[in-house]
Design a protein around this motif. Structure first.
Motif, PDB file in Angstrom:
ATOM      1  N   SER A 280       0.838  -1.216   0.000  1.00 39.04           N
ATOM      2  CA  SER A 280       0.000   0.000   0.000  1.00 39.04           C
ATOM      3  C   SER A 280       0.865   1.256   0.000  1.00 39.04           C
ATOM      4  O   SER A 280       0.596   2.222  -0.714  1.00 39.04           O
ATOM      5  CB  SER A 280      -0.920   0.028   1.228  1.00 39.04           C
ATOM      6  N   VAL A 281       1.916   1.241   0.825  1.00 35.87           N
ATOM      7  CA  VAL A 281       2.821   2.392   0.904  1.00 35.87           C
ATOM      8  C   VAL A 281       3.502   2.600  -0.451  1.00 35.87           C
ATOM      9  O   VAL A 281       3.597   3.724  -0.958  1.00 35.87           O
ATOM     10  CB  VAL A 281       3.874   2.191   2.016  1.00 35.87           C
ATOM     11  N   ALA A 282       3.943   1.496  -1.063  1.00 35.06           N
ATOM     12  CA  ALA A 282       4.650   1.592  -2.346  1.00 35.06           C
ATOM     13  C   ALA A 282       3.741   2.169  -3.421  1.00 35.06           C
ATOM     14  O   ALA A 282       4.155   3.019  -4.222  1.00 35.06           O
ATOM     15  CB  ALA A 282       5.156   0.208  -2.761  1.00 35.06           C
ATOM     16  N   THR A 283       2.493   1.732  -3.436  1.00 43.06           N
ATOM     17  CA  THR A 283       1.545   2.241  -4.429  1.00 43.06           C
ATOM     18  C   THR A 283       1.387   3.748  -4.280  1.00 43.06           C
ATOM     19  O   THR A 283       1.379   4.493  -5.265  1.00 43.06           O
ATOM     20  CB  THR A 283       0.174   1.538  -4.265  1.00 43.06           C
ATOM     21  N   ARG A 284       1.309   4.216  -3.017  1.00 42.37           N
ATOM     22  CA  ARG A 284       1.144   5.657  -2.818  1.00 42.37           C
ATOM     23  C   ARG A 284       2.420   6.425  -3.116  1.00 42.37           C
ATOM     24  O   ARG A 284       2.366   7.558  -3.609  1.00 42.37           O
ATOM     25  CB  ARG A 284       0.616   5.943  -1.423  1.00 42.37           C
ATOM     26  N   LEU A 285       3.565   5.831  -2.856  1.00 39.56           N
ATOM     27  CA  LEU A 285       4.825   6.470  -3.244  1.00 39.56           C
ATOM     28  C   LEU A 285       4.852   6.691  -4.758  1.00 39.56           C
ATOM     29  O   LEU A 285       5.213   7.761  -5.239  1.00 39.56           O
ATOM     30  CB  LEU A 285       6.015   5.591  -2.841  1.00 39.56           C
ATOM     31  N   ARG A 286       4.440   5.659  -5.495  1.00 39.77           N
ATOM     32  CA  ARG A 286       4.470   5.771  -6.950  1.00 39.77           C
ATOM     33  C   ARG A 286       3.469   6.811  -7.422  1.00 39.77           C
ATOM     34  O   ARG A 286       3.723   7.551  -8.363  1.00 39.77           O
ATOM     35  CB  ARG A 286       4.202   4.403  -7.586  1.00 39.77           C
ATOM     36  N   ARG A 287       2.304   6.889  -6.755  1.00 44.43           N
ATOM     37  CA  ARG A 287       1.299   7.873  -7.128  1.00 44.43           C
ATOM     38  C   ARG A 287       1.821   9.296  -6.917  1.00 44.43           C
ATOM     39  O   ARG A 287       1.500  10.209  -7.656  1.00 44.43           O
ATOM     40  CB  ARG A 287       0.035   7.649  -6.305  1.00 44.43           C
ATOM     41  N   HIS A 288       2.629   9.473  -5.860  1.00 39.56           N
ATOM     42  CA  HIS A 288       3.205  10.797  -5.590  1.00 39.56           C
ATOM     43  C   HIS A 288       4.508  11.002  -6.355  1.00 39.56           C
ATOM     44  O   HIS A 288       5.135  12.034  -6.221  1.00 39.56           O
ATOM     45  CB  HIS A 288       3.489  10.962  -4.089  1.00 39.56           C
ATOM     46  N   GLY A 320       7.516  -2.302  -3.248  1.00 44.73           N
ATOM     47  CA  GLY A 320       6.916  -2.867  -2.047  1.00 44.73           C
ATOM     48  C   GLY A 320       7.755  -3.970  -1.413  1.00 44.73           C
ATOM     49  O   GLY A 320       7.860  -4.077  -0.190  1.00 44.73           O
ATOM     50  N   GLU A 321       8.389  -4.805  -2.262  1.00 42.20           N
ATOM     51  CA  GLU A 321       9.197  -5.913  -1.747  1.00 42.20           C
ATOM     52  C   GLU A 321      10.386  -5.400  -0.919  1.00 42.20           C
ATOM     53  O   GLU A 321      10.731  -5.957   0.109  1.00 42.20           O
ATOM     54  CB  GLU A 321       9.734  -6.763  -2.912  1.00 42.20           C
TER      55      GLU A 321
END
Ligand SMILES: [Mg+2]
Length: 419
Positions: A280-288, A320-321
């Motif tokens: 979830s954190v990784a997805t939001r990092l990529r979104r930002h 994420g990994e």
């Protein structure tokens, strides 16, 4: 006054104010279509203490509104569906909608999760004028996020804000350049952005009901009665607002945490939760479009003792990994055997703009897999794709489309510091 400076200051701006309609309540309906058409009230479950944080338009017909005690809302609207809400999910959809806004202009100033100003003055060549962009945004927010957004279009923030609020829901209100004062004139003074209940009351006592009446008063009169604020009031009443759209500061950290329904002792259960949080954190990092230089683990034991530990990453990443690997390393070093854990959180810190990173950071290698995960999630929802390890012994944290989580069950709260 014929120099370059004056022509620059008089250049007509095109400002949008976009505001999602009944946002939290609309998200609940989106995720559970059986709620459609019902009075949905978000804030707390029936019988619990709390205040209304959002009400669907059906609930508003009963007089329910934000900030009202849940008890009062129950009395006004006995047939209401009362929900504690899903902050994590609201944050997720907000990210998605803000990303749509940012695809039209980098000048996006979020006011809250469901509201933002956009300066689209420089976007005309690519996307058309303010009204055209507003229509595109409304249609994309509907088709991509399943939500309805009201938009006001004007030459400044003040008029755009008043416009978006005027004919909610599903509004598109355009204030043509030059008509700002005429647009505001018939409205009650309380509608004027910046006039709170107190100032509104003072103005009414002064005999001013409509914005137009306020605009007609001389600066001197207003200053005598309202002090320094008086001049500003008069300018606003005439539809003048030079304030710029200030793009939001990039977040300094992006984190997710999970509170277990029952305290957990099994480390494997904690680790699989951590992997879910890391994704979830990784997805939001990529979104930002950000990458993390370190991760922070948060553990709360039974009895509310809470500790945080940090671990640098081998290189900046938004994979994420890798976030998970650092998090699990911290967990293994930190966790006291046999102590029951109530909450686990993972936060990406030491963030940097991913655009500025070089290939040496390894970003490129991971990017393709991560980007394809994001694309599938965007289309089918967060649970549509998970890496294989997530499927083993994984707690049900989010829900698949068409299903509801246990209302009293575990919930995750987003935690975004300094944003
Ligand atoms: Mg709203």
């Amino acid at each position: 006054m014929s120099d370059v400076r004056s022509s620059r200051t008089t250049r007509m701006r095109s400002i949008l104010h976009a505001d999602l309609d009944a946002f939290y309540a609309s998200v609940e309906v989106l995720d559970d279509p059986s709620l459609r058409g019902k009075p949905v009230i978000v804030g707390a479950a029936r019988g619990e203490r709390g205040v209304v944080s959002a009400a669907s338009y059906e609930a508003r017909q009963f007089g329910v509104h934000s900030a009202m005690p849940i008890r009062t809302a129950e009395r006004l609207c006995p047939s209401g569906v009362f929900l504690p809400g899903h902050p994590d999910r609201y944050r997720e959809l907000s990210d998605q909608v803000m990303a749509i806004f940012r695809s039209y202009t980098p000048l996006v100033e979020p006011i809250s999760l469901d509201e933002a100003f956009l300066d689209v003055t420089g976007s005309a060549a690519a996307f058309g004028n303010g009204e055209a962009i507003a229509r595109q945004i409304k249609s994309r927010v509907q088709s991509e996020a399943g939500l309805v957004v009201s938009v006001g279009v004007a030459s400044n923030k003040l008029c755009a804000k008043v416009a978006s609020d005027l004919r909610k829901p599903n509004a598109l209100v355009v204030v043509p350049p030059g008509e700002e004062a005429d647009f505001l004139a018939p409205l009650p003074v309380g509608r004027l952005w910046g006039v709170g209940p107190k100032a509104g009351q003072a103005l009414r006592e002064f005999g001013v009901q409509r914005v137009g009446e306020l605009a007609a008063l001389s600066d001197a009169t207003l200053r005598r009665r309202f002090g320094q604020h008086g001049g500003e009031l008069a300018r606003r009443a005439r539809g003048i607002d030079p304030s710029p759209v200030i793009p939001s500061q990039a977040p300094k950290s992006i984190g997710h945490e999970h509170t277990f329904e029952h305290d957990v002792v099994d480390p494997r259960h904690l680790e699989s939760t951590l992997l879910d949080l890391a994704e979830s954190v990784a997805t939001r990092l990529r979104r930002h479009d950000m990458a993390a230089g370190a991760v922070q683990l948060k553990l709360r034991y039974e009895g509310f003792e809470t500790l945080t530990r940090q671990e640098p990453l081998p290189h900046r990443t938004r994979d994420g990994e890798l976030l998970y690997a650092a998090g699990v390393e911290l967990l293994r070093r930190t966790l006291v055997a046999e102590r029951a854990v109530r909450l686990v959180g993972l936060t990406a810190i030491n963030l940097a703009d991913a655009q500025q990173l070089t290939l040496f950071d390894g970003l490129d290698r991971e990017e393709r897999l991560s980007a394809s995960i994001d694309a599938v999630r965007e289309r089918f929802g967060e649970n549509a794709i998970t890496r294989a390890r997530l499927l083993t012994d994984r707690p049900r944290r989010r829900f698949d489309f068409g299903e509801r989580p246990n209302k009293a069950g575990p919930r995750s709260a987003p935690q975004e510091l300094d944003e």
